[in-house]
Scaffold this motif. Structure first.
Motif, short mmCIF file in Angstrom:
data_model
loop_
_atom_site.label_atom_id
_atom_site.label_comp_id
_atom_site.label_asym_id
_atom_site.label_seq_id
_atom_site.Cartn_x
_atom_site.Cartn_y
_atom_site.Cartn_z
N ALA A 274 0.91 -1.31 -0.01
CA ALA A 274 -0.06 0.00 0.07
C ALA A 274 0.89 1.36 0.04
O ALA A 274 0.84 2.12 -0.80
CB ALA A 274 -0.91 -0.03 1.23
N GLU B 162 -10.43 0.74 -6.90
CA GLU B 162 -9.70 -0.40 -6.68
C GLU B 162 -8.24 0.14 -6.21
O GLU B 162 -7.78 -0.50 -5.22
CB GLU B 162 -9.56 -1.38 -7.67
CG GLU B 162 -10.72 -2.13 -8.02
CD GLU B 162 -10.96 -2.81 -6.88
OE1 GLU B 162 -10.09 -3.93 -6.51
OE2 GLU B 162 -12.10 -2.80 -6.12
N TYR C 192 -6.39 -0.46 -2.71
CA TYR C 192 -4.97 -1.10 -2.44
C TYR C 192 -3.92 0.02 -1.74
O TYR C 192 -3.30 -0.62 -0.83
CB TYR C 192 -4.23 -1.24 -4.03
CG TYR C 192 -4.87 -2.00 -4.95
CD1 TYR C 192 -5.54 -3.03 -4.43
CD2 TYR C 192 -4.50 -1.80 -6.32
CE1 TYR C 192 -6.42 -4.08 -5.38
CE2 TYR C 192 -5.33 -2.64 -7.17
CZ TYR C 192 -6.04 -3.76 -6.79
OH TYR C 192 -6.71 -4.47 -7.71
N GLU C 193 -4.16 1.19 -1.68
CA GLU C 193 -3.24 2.36 -1.12
C GLU C 193 -4.04 2.24 0.48
O GLU C 193 -3.03 2.66 1.09
CB GLU C 193 -3.65 3.50 -1.69
CG GLU C 193 -2.70 3.55 -3.28
CD GLU C 193 -2.75 4.97 -3.60
OE1 GLU C 193 -3.44 6.10 -3.01
OE2 GLU C 193 -2.04 5.05 -4.72
N ARG D 40 -7.47 -3.97 0.23
CA ARG D 40 -7.55 -5.00 -0.62
C ARG D 40 -6.31 -5.61 -1.20
O ARG D 40 -5.25 -4.46 -1.12
CB ARG D 40 -8.52 -4.83 -1.71
CG ARG D 40 -8.62 -5.91 -2.65
CD ARG D 40 -9.74 -5.46 -3.67
NE ARG D 40 -11.18 -5.52 -2.98
CZ ARG D 40 -12.26 -5.44 -3.48
NH1 ARG D 40 -12.53 -5.21 -4.77
NH2 ARG D 40 -13.40 -5.78 -2.74
N THR D 41 -5.84 -6.65 -1.43
CA THR D 41 -4.29 -6.71 -2.04
C THR D 41 -4.63 -6.91 -3.62
O THR D 41 -5.32 -7.60 -4.17
CB THR D 41 -3.83 -8.06 -1.40
OG1 THR D 41 -4.09 -8.04 -0.06
CG2 THR D 41 -2.67 -8.40 -1.90
N PRO D 42 -3.67 -6.33 -4.27
CA PRO D 42 -3.55 -6.65 -5.64
C PRO D 42 -3.62 -7.98 -6.43
O PRO D 42 -4.49 -7.90 -7.51
CB PRO D 42 -2.27 -5.64 -6.09
CG PRO D 42 -1.87 -5.01 -5.10
CD PRO D 42 -2.40 -5.68 -3.84
N LEU E 120 -1.10 -7.18 -9.59
CA LEU E 120 0.45 -6.80 -9.17
C LEU E 120 1.63 -6.90 -10.14
O LEU E 120 2.10 -5.81 -10.24
CB LEU E 120 0.84 -7.75 -8.03
CG LEU E 120 2.11 -7.39 -6.86
CD1 LEU E 120 1.72 -7.87 -5.54
CD2 LEU E 120 3.27 -8.00 -7.48
N ALA F 225 4.48 -6.63 -0.93
CA ALA F 225 3.13 -7.23 -0.46
C ALA F 225 3.16 -8.31 0.59
O ALA F 225 2.24 -8.59 1.29
CB ALA F 225 2.40 -7.88 -1.78
#
Length: 401
Positions: A7, A43, A47-48, A52-54, A58, A76
């Motif tokens: 993030a 989205e 992420y930032e 939520r995780t990319p 990614l 990550a």
């Protein structure tokens, strides 16, 4: 940069390119070879914020940001508690909302105009002591727009420009507080970030800390408690050279954030640090906006922390002591502090005292245009439901209904 989460890395690299979140979403789609609206700005925002995780995005995010995919993968895998602490710069708004116009259209701005603006800002602060956000929202926003226009369109020396930026930062802090009190949380955040940009540009770390701490307090109270704690600690991080009362205020906000997260011991330690910082207050130079930070205010926060942690035997005496000498003209704050006392009485299994205090809260809040007091009334009434079979409580609940 080592020790970043994904993030933090995504946000840092995006801002270094001068991109908005929407622009990064489009560039990521280009890197993936898909339609440009496949990945949205929301989205990137998630992420930032680390909500939520990319995952499958990614490698394409890495390509868009120009960073080796292994670095983003390593980020990550970094847990938030292992990451480099956030700083004030991490929360600056996108772009430069205070960029001067290419062609200066307005008059020459001098120290006299800055002094006039500073007096109006302080007047707004004093008005907030006795009026609620709903009453002050319009005037506050008009003053802020006027101040920004004066900076962007007027011509001025570097010294005057810095003073203007500081005045804009102070105005944004009180305007953001007013907007938050009126329940306009999105608008308040926008205003706080504008002020943060002004304070950062002016090189005023104490003011920047106050603005970020104010935003942290709003975040903590409106649900995103972890983000609020991160902000509060970032505000504190740059406070080494701040005056004692500013450091006390920052520590208070850290204490409250830890409390809302449910971390009792860190909250207690932060309260102790706040008290120690205030004890250093003497005849030093400090900004006017710290006028209200005193032992009584720290005592209020301490009692609120104890109430939130369900320790009424500590909270009740503190609140009764503060309320016994509180200025009755500050209706909103009086209603808020009484609301904490009502909850503490309920936690202490004193429903009759809780009901009597709740009745005062409701009466005081009736004519106050504050979302803060309205929310506290709801909290108090919800807490009293556990004692509906007590006649005094039932009367209050039925009357409120």
């Amino acid at each position: 940069m080592r020790g970043e989460t994904a993030a933090q890395m995504i946000r840092r690299l995006r801002k270094a390119k001068g991109w908005s979140q929407a622009r990064l979403a489009r560039e990521t789609c280009r890197a993936a070879g898909v339609a440009l609206d496949t990945l949205g700005r929301q989205e990137i925002y998630r992420y930032e914020k680390a909500t939520r995780t990319p995952r499958e995005w990614l490698p394409f995010l890495a390509a868009a940001l120009g960073v080796p995919v292994v670095e983003l993968e390593a980020a990550a895998a970094t847990r938030a508690e292992e990451a480099t602490p956030a700083t004030i710069a991490d929360f600056l708004p996108d772009g430069d909302p205070l960029a001067p116009l290419a062609s200066r259209l307005g008059r020459r701005v001098g120290k006299a105009q800055v002094g006039d603006l500073e007096r109006r800002v302080h007047g707004l602060r004093l008005a907030d002591d006795v009026l609620a956000g709903g009453d002050l929202m319009g005037p506050a926003l008009r003053e802020l727009r006027s101040a920004v226009r004066l900076f962007r369109e007027g011509s001025h020396s570097e010294e005057v420009g810095r003073a203007l930026l500081q005045a804009i930062g102070e105005l944004a802090q009180i305007a953001g507080w007013i907007a938050s009190d009126a329940g306009q949380h999105t608008e308040a955040e926008r205003i706080y970030r504008l002020g943060l940009s002004a304070a950062h540009t002016a090189g005023d770390a104490t003011l920047a800390g106050n603005l970020l701490g104010s935003l942290a307090y709003q975040r903590t109270n409106t649900g995103d408690v972890r983000e609020g704690l991160t902000m509060a600690r970032a505000a504190l991080q740059g406070a080494a050279e701040a005056p004692p009362r500013a450091r006390a205020l920052y520590w208070d906000r850290v204490a409250w954030a830890h409390t809302k997260v449910g971390e009792a011991q860190p909250a207690m330690r932060a309260l102790g640090e706040a008290g120690e910082a205030l004890g250093e207050h003497g005849g030093e130079e400090e900004p006017d906006y710290l006028y209200w930070v005193d032992a009584g205010e720290l005592q209020v926060m301490e009692s609120r922390v104890y109430t939130e942690l369900r320790r009424p035997l500590r909270a009740v005496p503190l609140l009764r002591d503060v309320l016994g000498r509180y200025d009755a003209t500050h209706t909103r704050e009086l209603a808020l502090y009484l609301s904490w006392l009502a909850v503490a009485y309920a936690d202490a299994n004193e429903p009759e005292a809780a009901a009597a205090t709740a009745e005062r809260v409701i009466t005081l809040s009736a004519d106050v245009a504050s979302e803060r007091t309205a929310e506290r009334v709801r909290v108090v009434l919800t807490r009293l439901e556990d004692f509906r079979d007590v006649p005094e409580v039932r009367d209050v609940l039925d009357s409120a209904a």
